[in-house]
Design a protein around this motif. Sequence first.
Motif, PDB file in Angstrom:
ATOM      1  N   GLU A   1      -2.396  -5.671  -4.058  1.00 52.57           N
ATOM      2  CA  GLU A   1      -1.585  -4.513  -4.438  1.00 52.57           C
ATOM      3  C   GLU A   1      -2.498  -3.309  -4.659  1.00 52.57           C
ATOM      4  OE1 GLU A   1       2.197  -3.893  -5.399  1.00 52.57           O
ATOM      5  OE2 GLU A   1       0.896  -2.366  -4.528  1.00 52.57           O
ATOM      6  N   ILE A   2      -2.333  -2.286  -3.804  1.00 50.38           N
ATOM      7  CA  ILE A   2      -3.162  -1.080  -3.977  1.00 50.38           C
ATOM      8  C   ILE A   2      -2.281   0.165  -4.068  1.00 50.38           C
ATOM      9  CG2 ILE A   2      -5.253  -2.037  -2.936  1.00 50.38           C
ATOM     10  CD1 ILE A   2      -4.490  -0.693  -0.285  1.00 50.38           C
ATOM     11  N   ALA A   3      -1.093  -0.046  -4.635  1.00 49.32           N
ATOM     12  CA  ALA A   3      -0.089   1.022  -4.729  1.00 49.32           C
ATOM     13  C   ALA A   3       0.674   0.832  -6.037  1.00 49.32           C
ATOM     14  CB  ALA A   3       0.872   0.925  -3.540  1.00 49.32           C
ATOM     15  N   PRO A   4       1.588   1.737  -6.363  1.00 46.80           N
ATOM     16  CA  PRO A   4       2.541   1.425  -7.436  1.00 46.80           C
ATOM     17  C   PRO A   4       3.315   0.157  -7.063  1.00 46.80           C
ATOM     18  CG  PRO A   4       2.558   3.763  -6.922  1.00 46.80           C
ATOM     19  CD  PRO A   4       1.702   3.124  -5.872  1.00 46.80           C
TER      20      PRO A   4
ATOM     21  N   THR B   1       0.815  -1.219   0.000  1.00 46.45           N
ATOM     22  CA  THR B   1       0.000   0.000   0.000  1.00 46.45           C
ATOM     23  C   THR B   1       0.846   1.266   0.000  1.00 46.45           C
ATOM     24  OG1 THR B   1      -1.574   1.259   1.368  1.00 46.45           O
ATOM     25  CG2 THR B   1      -0.166  -0.267   2.519  1.00 46.45           C
ATOM     26  N   ASP B   2       0.271   2.336  -0.544  1.00 52.24           N
ATOM     27  CA  ASP B   2       0.881   3.681  -0.445  1.00 52.24           C
ATOM     28  C   ASP B   2      -0.069   4.525   0.409  1.00 52.24           C
ATOM     29  OD1 ASP B   2      -0.172   5.139  -3.647  1.00 52.24           O
ATOM     30  OD2 ASP B   2      -1.172   3.668  -2.373  1.00 52.24           O
ATOM     31  N   THR B   3      -0.125   4.151   1.663  1.00 45.92           N
ATOM     32  CA  THR B   3      -1.198   4.481   2.606  1.00 45.92           C
ATOM     33  C   THR B   3      -1.638   5.936   2.631  1.00 45.92           C
ATOM     34  OG1 THR B   3       0.229   3.107   4.012  1.00 45.92           O
ATOM     35  CG2 THR B   3      -1.998   3.600   4.799  1.00 45.92           C
TER      36      THR B   3
ATOM     37  N   THR C   1     -11.482   3.292  -4.016  1.00 50.22           N
ATOM     38  CA  THR C   1     -10.781   2.451  -4.987  1.00 50.22           C
ATOM     39  C   THR C   1     -10.194   1.211  -4.306  1.00 50.22           C
ATOM     40  OG1 THR C   1      -8.762   3.683  -4.571  1.00 50.22           O
ATOM     41  CG2 THR C   1     -10.125   4.459  -6.375  1.00 50.22           C
ATOM     42  N   ASP C   2      -9.378   1.458  -3.277  1.00 47.36           N
ATOM     43  CA  ASP C   2      -8.681   0.338  -2.628  1.00 47.36           C
ATOM     44  C   ASP C   2      -9.627  -0.519  -1.798  1.00 47.36           C
ATOM     45  OD1 ASP C   2      -5.948   2.634  -2.112  1.00 47.36           O
ATOM     46  OD2 ASP C   2      -6.377   1.334  -3.809  1.00 47.36           O
ATOM     47  N   SER C   3     -10.611   0.108  -1.177  1.00 48.75           N
ATOM     48  CA  SER C   3     -11.564  -0.703  -0.383  1.00 48.75           C
ATOM     49  C   SER C   3     -12.485  -1.503  -1.306  1.00 48.75           C
ATOM     50  CB  SER C   3     -12.383   0.183   0.559  1.00 48.75           C
ATOM     51  OG  SER C   3     -12.978   1.246  -0.149  1.00 48.75           O
TER      52      SER C   3
ATOM     53  N   ASP D   1      -7.917   6.243   0.833  1.00 47.66           N
ATOM     54  CA  ASP D   1      -8.636   5.037   0.380  1.00 47.66           C
ATOM     55  C   ASP D   1      -7.905   3.767   0.776  1.00 47.66           C
ATOM     56  OD1 ASP D   1      -6.645   5.788  -1.374  1.00 47.66           O
ATOM     57  OD2 ASP D   1      -7.721   5.237  -3.167  1.00 47.66           O
ATOM     58  N   ASP D   2      -6.587   3.818   0.831  1.00 47.38           N
ATOM     59  CA  ASP D   2      -5.836   2.653   1.295  1.00 47.38           C
ATOM     60  C   ASP D   2      -6.218   2.290   2.727  1.00 47.38           C
ATOM     61  OD1 ASP D   2      -4.083   4.429  -0.563  1.00 47.38           O
ATOM     62  OD2 ASP D   2      -3.130   2.472  -0.719  1.00 47.38           O
ATOM     63  N   THR D   3      -6.411   3.313   3.567  1.00 46.88           N
ATOM     64  CA  THR D   3      -6.669   3.028   4.986  1.00 46.88           C
ATOM     65  C   THR D   3      -7.974   2.277   5.177  1.00 46.88           C
ATOM     66  OG1 THR D   3      -7.879   5.088   5.462  1.00 46.88           O
ATOM     67  CG2 THR D   3      -5.478   5.165   5.656  1.00 46.88           C
TER      68      THR D   3
ATOM     69  N   GLY E   1       4.226   6.366  -3.241  1.00 43.29           N
ATOM     70  CA  GLY E   1       2.992   6.624  -4.003  1.00 43.29           C
ATOM     71  C   GLY E   1       2.330   7.915  -3.607  1.00 43.29           C
ATOM     72  N   ASN E   2       1.246   7.829  -2.873  1.00 43.14           N
ATOM     73  CA  ASN E   2       0.364   8.989  -2.636  1.00 43.14           C
ATOM     74  C   ASN E   2       1.045  10.200  -2.007  1.00 43.14           C
ATOM     75  OD1 ASN E   2      -2.293   8.216  -3.555  1.00 43.14           O
ATOM     76  ND2 ASN E   2      -2.284   6.663  -1.943  1.00 43.14           N
ATOM     77  N   VAL E   3       1.690   9.973  -0.873  1.00 46.89           N
ATOM     78  CA  VAL E   3       2.278  11.110  -0.152  1.00 46.89           C
ATOM     79  C   VAL E   3       3.679  10.719   0.338  1.00 46.89           C
ATOM     80  CG1 VAL E   3       0.033  12.068   0.550  1.00 46.89           C
ATOM     81  CG2 VAL E   3       1.193  10.411   2.032  1.00 46.89           C
TER      82      VAL E   3
END
Length: 314
Positions: free
Chosen positions: A123-126, A8-10, A241-243, A13-15, A37-39
């Motif tokens: 996989e929910i990240a790059p 994850t790229d927490t 998206t990730d959920s 939506d990842d959380t 990824g995200n931040v």
Amino acid sequence: MRRILLDTDTAGDDTIAILMALKAKDAVLEGVTINCGNVGFDQQVENALYTIQVAGKSGKVPVYPGARRPLLRDWRNAEDVHGGDGMGDSHFPRARQRPEALHAVDAIVEIINSNPGEIDLVEIAPMTNLALAIRKDPGIVKKVRSFHFMGGANQYLGNITPAAEFNTWVDPDAAKIVMESGLAPTMVGWEICMRHGVLGAKELAAVGKMGTEESKFFLAVNRQVRRFMKKSYGMDGTVCTDSLTMSIVLNPKVATDVRRRYVEVDNTEGPSRGATIVDELGVLGRTPNSDVVYEASQGLFRDMLYRVLKGGRV
Ligand code: RIB
Ligand code: CA
């Protein structure tokens, strides 16, 4: 009992995907690996640790820091989407749990090799960590029980460029390595999330009425996403998206139409960077390498999401 390993790229939506996995009756979250990824990378590590604490599982789910940068490309954040901290600028307190010393790439290889045929890889990240793990030990691709990823867009506008979704755009080289590795992915593209993962103003108001720690957390981490969606898409809502992807992992019935297709990632540099080319008509003559989700059940997804946000199990 399903055994999930999540990369994850927490951010927001990842959380919620992490929460859903931790609230699953018949699944255990074996570990969380962090990918750029995200931040900011260290912020993503903190976000994962804090989310595990929100779920009441502090110290029970190891978090392994991984690739801080894509394989080759410069990294670009998505703070405009998720807020500077990735959590709607909630600036939550630092979690008690600390990350593991073991690198994510080593953790992915070790966990899969120690549990052949058992691990559901999500996989929910790059895909930088995953590509490096495959390069380190190619044999892992035959040892996972399943592999799902949120990424790409099937004949649909991208969200970071007109051609590409964020996860495959950030590290298209890693995505290409993974797609060509022999891992048998199930792809949940951006189009599925935009069609079936959106919560509008009415749904968000219903979440607000739940009054639970989980529902308040959901609204907080989606605060900036809601502003971004209004500004960029002219819609009052948030896209899960990730959920949505995690709901498909936990309950395959959420994916109502899945088709076998050859999917290729464009890792050239230019306007089509990171695009996922789905060979709909089989004209490329390549063996299909993915199960692509073409339709999903918004009702089944929302039911699972609402149960989590009400503090229940799924
Ligand atoms: O394009 C959406 C995806 O990119 C989501 O997984 C979001 O968290 C970001 O990683
Ligand atoms: Ca993500």
